[in-house]
Write a protein that holds these residues in place. Structure first.
Motif, PDB file in Angstrom:
ATOM      1  N   VAL A  50      14.190 -44.158  14.575  1.00 66.31           N
ATOM      2  CA  VAL A  50      13.589 -42.927  14.691  1.00 66.31           C
ATOM      3  C   VAL A  50      12.093 -43.894  14.388  1.00 66.31           C
ATOM      4  O   VAL A  50      12.125 -44.670  13.839  1.00 66.31           O
ATOM      5  N   SER A  51      11.185 -43.007  15.095  1.00 65.36           N
ATOM      6  CA  SER A  51       9.945 -43.104  14.719  1.00 65.36           C
ATOM      7  C   SER A  51       9.079 -42.254  13.746  1.00 65.36           C
ATOM      8  O   SER A  51       9.148 -40.634  14.745  1.00 65.36           O
TER       9      SER A  51
ATOM     10  N   SER B 108       2.922 -38.226  11.488  1.00 57.90           N
ATOM     11  CA  SER B 108       2.806 -36.980  11.001  1.00 57.90           C
ATOM     12  C   SER B 108       3.089 -36.673   9.330  1.00 57.90           C
ATOM     13  O   SER B 108       3.034 -36.879   8.448  1.00 57.90           O
ATOM     14  N   THR B 109       4.606 -37.188   9.707  1.00 58.33           N
ATOM     15  CA  THR B 109       5.040 -36.353   8.951  1.00 58.33           C
ATOM     16  C   THR B 109       5.365 -36.714   7.034  1.00 58.33           C
ATOM     17  O   THR B 109       5.274 -37.050   6.065  1.00 58.33           O
ATOM     18  N   ALA B 110       5.040 -38.294   7.570  1.00 57.18           N
ATOM     19  CA  ALA B 110       5.268 -39.226   6.715  1.00 57.18           C
ATOM     20  C   ALA B 110       3.833 -39.138   5.462  1.00 57.18           C
ATOM     21  O   ALA B 110       3.920 -39.187   4.330  1.00 57.18           O
TER      22      ALA B 110
ATOM     23  N   ILE C  61      14.668 -46.361  10.175  1.00 57.47           N
ATOM     24  CA  ILE C  61      12.634 -45.661  10.228  1.00 57.47           C
ATOM     25  C   ILE C  61      11.349 -46.686  10.498  1.00 57.47           C
ATOM     26  O   ILE C  61      11.514 -47.353   9.739  1.00 57.47           O
ATOM     27  N   VAL C  62      11.259 -46.572  11.597  1.00 57.07           N
ATOM     28  CA  VAL C  62       9.990 -47.145  12.054  1.00 57.07           C
ATOM     29  C   VAL C  62       8.960 -45.722  11.490  1.00 57.07           C
ATOM     30  O   VAL C  62       8.993 -44.673  11.896  1.00 57.07           O
ATOM     31  N   VAL C  63       7.739 -46.072  11.119  1.00 52.28           N
ATOM     32  CA  VAL C  63       6.959 -45.660  11.160  1.00 52.28           C
ATOM     33  C   VAL C  63       5.461 -46.483  11.467  1.00 52.28           C
ATOM     34  O   VAL C  63       4.911 -46.838  11.817  1.00 52.28           O
ATOM     35  N   ALA C  64       5.358 -45.033  12.410  1.00 55.57           N
ATOM     36  CA  ALA C  64       4.109 -45.166  13.313  1.00 55.57           C
ATOM     37  C   ALA C  64       2.958 -44.502  12.574  1.00 55.57           C
ATOM     38  O   ALA C  64       2.798 -44.212  12.386  1.00 55.57           O
ATOM     39  N   ILE C  65       1.974 -45.833  13.255  1.00 59.14           N
ATOM     40  CA  ILE C  65       0.590 -45.119  12.626  1.00 59.14           C
ATOM     41  C   ILE C  65      -0.343 -45.826  13.948  1.00 59.14           C
ATOM     42  O   ILE C  65      -0.844 -46.532  14.445  1.00 59.14           O
TER      43      ILE C  65
ATOM     44  N   ILE D 226       6.219 -51.346  11.277  1.00 62.04           N
ATOM     45  CA  ILE D 226       5.543 -49.931  11.445  1.00 62.04           C
ATOM     46  C   ILE D 226       5.474 -50.559  13.289  1.00 62.04           C
ATOM     47  O   ILE D 226       5.010 -51.506  13.601  1.00 62.04           O
ATOM     48  N   LEU D 227       5.251 -49.376  13.539  1.00 59.18           N
ATOM     49  CA  LEU D 227       4.429 -49.181  15.558  1.00 59.18           C
ATOM     50  C   LEU D 227       3.001 -48.818  14.710  1.00 59.18           C
ATOM     51  O   LEU D 227       2.644 -47.608  14.633  1.00 59.18           O
TER      52      LEU D 227
END
Lengths: 260, 209
Positions: free
Chosen positions: A101-102, A105-107, A126-130, A177-178
């Protein structure tokens, strides 16, 4: 033997249809997500990203149905993003067939969520999208390039530095990281290579470059100059300008390790 | 033919189920944590993602260990990722955890074993070198690409159990097996055509060589 560099076509989905915007606005229809995903899977895509760009709470049920339909046709990793606010959202997405999942905002609102999510589901999931944009205001009087991160599909500035944020997310347990350049997104001018390189060199987890691909050369540049581990593109594939096969061939011809 | 996919509540179980159903149209495929259903299965798949500690906690909580030990001597088993790691003697993750002990070796973090310039987790497609012939390699080329995502890897001093290896900073166990057990560090359910072929081979495998 190095890992093959990954090519990831991205489906931006709005109310059950693949769409594509320019600089996050100006939407254009690009088809049925199941058909599109199936085509990319068959052509040799290394993964598929699926981003629910509206992500309002009232279309969650639709989202799960579409993800489930896509997942049943796709036998490569499937990352799904958009509107993830709690652990249960992740659980639901995995249940309908997502592999990762990416989270964006919640991060930002609650960085600890990334720690909880990776502890519960594993970092690999866990992928964090920036979403980042170059900020001249911060850069003024400073030699270094700076980028600020935005939330809400690029609508809200946060004042947070992109490189520092990526480091923090990696520390909290993100598996990947995306990284999307908002300046580049949909412009076809190429990735923001300085941004990609700054983030990729600063962290020890993989980085997916995103935003701005217009030519196959841009994909190569993302890896050779941006130091990305994977490259993501949307519109060049959706509208038939290039196929996944052509893109992989171009990457191979440039001397990159790819899965053919 | 009834294939049970062990449900320990973690990981992409649905992806495994979808892939197996795609290649095994004539089989019953169930994701289950029910002891009776696991015991009734002709074949068992042990998937897993995330931490090996969680995997074992769930195994104990669901009272499934005896079922696995019994299956180990009687039916074809396929371990995937953490499901493979769990079969070794010891995993160093989360302060250390005893494994099932089916294979000699330790599961250790990549960073303890290699240069620091590689990204961890290893996430992506790596080539899998087949070390021994096996029915599950049927129609799969040597050095084919498979999808990996892991931060810990298995190392063993018993080459006779190593069915495939891969290289990420150093050579590590990509597939391990003996008798009726075959287990992979990579994810066949996410490895496109070669992954589906491996799962098809498992559905057709009688557990012998």
């Amino acid at each position: 033997m190095p890992l093959a560099k990954r090519l990831i076509p991205c489906l931006d989905v709005d109310n059950g249809r693949v769409v594509k915007g320019v600089n996050f606005v100006g939407i254009r229809d690009a088809g049925d997500p199941v058909e599109v995903a199936k085509r990319y899977n068959e052509q040799g895509a290394d993964e598929i990203a699926f981003l629910d760009i509206t992500a309002t709470s009232d279309n969650r049920a639709t989202l799960y149905e579409v993800v489930e339909a896509v997942a049943s046709e796709v036998f490569i990793p499937l990352t799904v993003g958009g509107g993830i606010r709690k652990l249960e959202d992740i659980h639901q997405l995995l249940k309908v067939g997502a592999d990762k999942v990416s989270i964006n905002s919640t991060a930002v609102f609650n960085p600890e969520f990334i720690r909880e999510a990776s502890a519960h589901f594993g970092s690999q999931c866990i992928v964090v999208a920036i979403d980042a944009k170059q900020t001249l205001s911060i850069a003024k009087g400073d030699d270094a390039d700076r980028w600020e991160i935005f939330t809400h599909g690029g609508r809200k500035p946060t004042g947070i530095d992109a490189v520092q944020w990526a480091q923090k997310m990696a520390t909290l347990g993100a598996g990947e990281i995306l990284l999307t350049s908002m300046d580049g997104d949909g412009t076809k001018a190429g990735y923001d290579l300085a941004l990609t390189r700054s983030v990729s060199d600063a962290i020890s987890i993989p980085v997916i470059a995103s935003g701005g691909v217009g030519t196959l050369e841009h994909l190569v540049d993302g890896i050779t100059q941006g130091h990305a581990d994977a490259v993501l593109a949307a519109s060049i594939f959706h509208f038939g300008e290039y196929s996944i096969v052509q893109a992989k061939a171009a990457m191979r011809d440039a001397g990159l390790e790819v899965r053919l | 033919m009834y294939i049970a996919i062990l449900d320990l509540g973690v990981g992409n179980l649905r992806s495994v189920e979808q892939a197996v159903k795609t290649v095994a149209a004539n089989c019953t495929v169930e994701v289950t944590a029910d002891v009776a259903r696991i015991d009734a299965a002709d074949k068992i798949i042990l998937p897993g993602q995330g931490a090996v500690g969680t995997w074992f906690d769930q195994l104990e909580a669901r009272d499934l260990r005896a079922s696995l030990e019994s299956a180990k001597t009687s039916k074809p088993l396929l371990g995937i990722c953490v499901g493979m790691q769990a079969m070794f003697d010891f995993c160093t993750e989360d302060g250390g955890r005893e494994g099932l002990g089916w294979f000699e070796g330790r599961v250790e973090h990549f960073s303890g074993l290699q240069n620091q310039t590689l990204k961890i987790p290893q996430m992506g497609w790596n080539t899998v070198k087949q070390m021994q012939p096996h029915p599950l390699w049927h129609k799969i080329d040597d050095a084919a690409y498979f999808y990996f995502v892991h931060s810990y890897c298995a190392n063993t001093s018993k080459p006779e159990n190593v069915l495939a290896s891969a290289d990420y900073g150093h050579e590590f166990v990509a597939a391990v097996g003996a008798d009726n057990i075959f287990a992979t560090q990579f994810h066949p359910e996410k490895s496109h055509n070669d992954g589906l072929q491996l799962l098809r081979n498992f559905t057709e495998w009688d557990g012998g060589l």
